[in-house]
Design a protein around this motif. Structure first.
Motif: not given
Length: 56
Positions: A1-5, A27-34, A36-40
């Motif tokens: 996932m690319k970080r954007i500031v 939808v796939k990008e939002r699910q992937a972000a969720a 990653v956050l869940k795993e963290r």
């Protein structure tokens, strides 16, 4: 996932930018972000919420 500031001038600008960013994600990008956050937070071996509720 690319970080954007994005540095905003005020809270309202930051809020609107955040909303725009969510709307442009697929939808796939939002699910992937969720995922990653869940795993963290919970680690890779955390139970699925639906499975945990069924076992009660």
């Amino acid at each position: 996932m690319k970080r954007i500031v994005k540095i905003s001038k005020n809270a309202e600008e930051a809020r609107l930018w955040d909303i725009r960013q969510h709307l442009t994600m697929s939808v796939k990008e939002r699910q992937a972000a969720a995922r990653v956050l869940k795993e963290r937070v919970y680690g890779k071996n955390s139970p699925d919420v639906r499975e945990a509720e069924r076992s009660k």
